[in-house]
Design a protein around this motif. Structure first.
Motif, PDB file in Angstrom:
ATOM      1  N   ILE A   1       0.871  -1.178   0.000  1.00  0.00           N
ATOM      2  CA  ILE A   1       0.000   0.000   0.000  1.00  0.00           C
ATOM      3  C   ILE A   1       0.901   1.218   0.000  1.00  0.00           C
ATOM      4  CG2 ILE A   1      -1.791   1.228   1.281  1.00  0.00           C
ATOM      5  CD1 ILE A   1      -2.462  -1.506   2.609  1.00  0.00           C
ATOM      6  N   GLY A   2       0.935   1.952  -1.103  1.00  0.00           N
ATOM      7  CA  GLY A   2       1.870   3.070  -1.200  1.00  0.00           C
ATOM      8  C   GLY A   2       3.291   2.546  -1.244  1.00  0.00           C
TER       9      GLY A   2
ATOM     10  N   THR B   1       0.402  -2.875   6.116  1.00  0.00           N
ATOM     11  CA  THR B   1      -0.113  -1.575   6.527  1.00  0.00           C
ATOM     12  C   THR B   1       0.466  -0.471   5.659  1.00  0.00           C
ATOM     13  OG1 THR B   1       1.665  -1.177   8.139  1.00  0.00           O
ATOM     14  CG2 THR B   1      -0.282  -2.370   8.911  1.00  0.00           C
ATOM     15  N   SER B   2      -0.102   0.714   5.800  1.00  0.00           N
ATOM     16  CA  SER B   2       0.368   1.849   5.022  1.00  0.00           C
ATOM     17  C   SER B   2       1.681   2.371   5.583  1.00  0.00           C
ATOM     18  CB  SER B   2      -0.676   2.968   5.040  1.00  0.00           C
ATOM     19  OG  SER B   2      -0.892   3.405   6.374  1.00  0.00           O
TER      20      SER B   2
ATOM     21  N   TYR C   1       5.461   4.957   4.237  1.00  0.00           N
ATOM     22  CA  TYR C   1       6.128   5.786   3.234  1.00  0.00           C
ATOM     23  C   TYR C   1       7.524   5.240   3.004  1.00  0.00           C
ATOM     24  CZ  TYR C   1       2.314   8.905   4.412  1.00  0.00           C
ATOM     25  OH  TYR C   1       1.067   9.425   4.636  1.00  0.00           O
TER      26      TYR C   1
ATOM     27  N   SER D   1       6.382   1.759   8.255  1.00  0.00           N
ATOM     28  CA  SER D   1       5.107   1.053   8.280  1.00  0.00           C
ATOM     29  C   SER D   1       4.584   1.112   9.708  1.00  0.00           C
ATOM     30  CB  SER D   1       5.274  -0.399   7.816  1.00  0.00           C
ATOM     31  OG  SER D   1       6.152  -1.095   8.680  1.00  0.00           O
TER      32      SER D   1
ATOM     33  N   LEU E   1      -4.572   0.578  10.714  1.00  0.00           N
ATOM     34  CA  LEU E   1      -4.396   1.947  10.231  1.00  0.00           C
ATOM     35  C   LEU E   1      -4.565   2.998  11.311  1.00  0.00           C
ATOM     36  CD1 LEU E   1      -6.203   1.766   6.785  1.00  0.00           C
ATOM     37  CD2 LEU E   1      -3.766   1.840   7.226  1.00  0.00           C
TER      38      LEU E   1
END
Length: 201
Positions: A7-8, A58-59, A61, A75, A80
């Motif tokens: 995710i991302g 999980t999300s 960057y 992460s 979330l």
């Protein structure tokens, strides 16, 4: 790529030849990443590297250091809303596209919505954010060292519109062309932004 991916958490780095690009993206819920070589027009190669990372669900960057020597991905430990932030840090070879020297740290134990990461322009520091804290790590001989808290959320809530207000906690981090690092609050609507004016210090 006919696969489920993270995710991302997709980013690119200039190849050592100064012409092509490496693109890194993790496999969803796997300890591996895809490394794609892009020549400006098409992907010319694709490989899978098992780097022993935490299988991500999980999300978060990711980013490369400005000189391309390091790669960082964040992460969360849980879901979330209530997850604790964590970071994985690697050395990167701009000739081969290989990641190595994995390092891991649990950022803190506070629940967070966003876990940001950004390098200083001179590649000396790595900055990480959770909702309530902003951290600085010094990079010494390819190792994360001297972790310290450099800012703490003060509880400020700001007006958005009508009777709506939002917190101005820390969120994702981004190194900008002006040499500053900007952080937007974890909520999309906000009148506030955090700025690290001199990230080389």
């Amino acid at each position: 790529v006919s696969d489920s991916i993270d995710i991302g958490k997709i980013t690119a780095c200039r190849h050592a030849n100064g012409r092509d690009w490496w693109i890194i993206i993790g496999r969803y819920n796997k300890s591996e990443v895809y490394t794609l070589l892009f020549d400006g027009n098409k992907v010319v190669s694709s490989s899978i590297q098992n780097i022993g990372r935490i299988p991500e669900t999980t999300s978060g960057y990711c980013c490369f250091s400005p000189d391309g020597k390091y790669y960082c991905v964040t992460s969360k430990k849980e879901d979330l809303i209530s997850g604790e932030g964590r970071v994985e840090f690697y050395s990167f070879d701009r000739c081969s596209g290989l990641l190595s020297n994995r390092q891991f740290d649990l950022i803190d134990t506070t629940p967070t919505l966003a876990v940001g990461c950004a390098f200083s322009p001179d590649n000396r520091f790595l900055y990480l954010s959770s909702s309530y804290y902003l951290y600085q790590y010094e990079i010494i001989n390819g190792k994360l060292s001297n972790k310290q808290v450099i800012a703490e959320y003060d509880g400020h809530y700001g007006h958005i519109f009508q009777n709506n207000r939002s917190s101005s906690t820390f969120g994702n981090l981004q190194l900008a062309p002006d040499g500053r690092i900007y952080s937007n609050p974890e909520f999309l609507q906000s009148r506030y932004m955090h700025v690290i004016n001199e990230p080389n210090k």
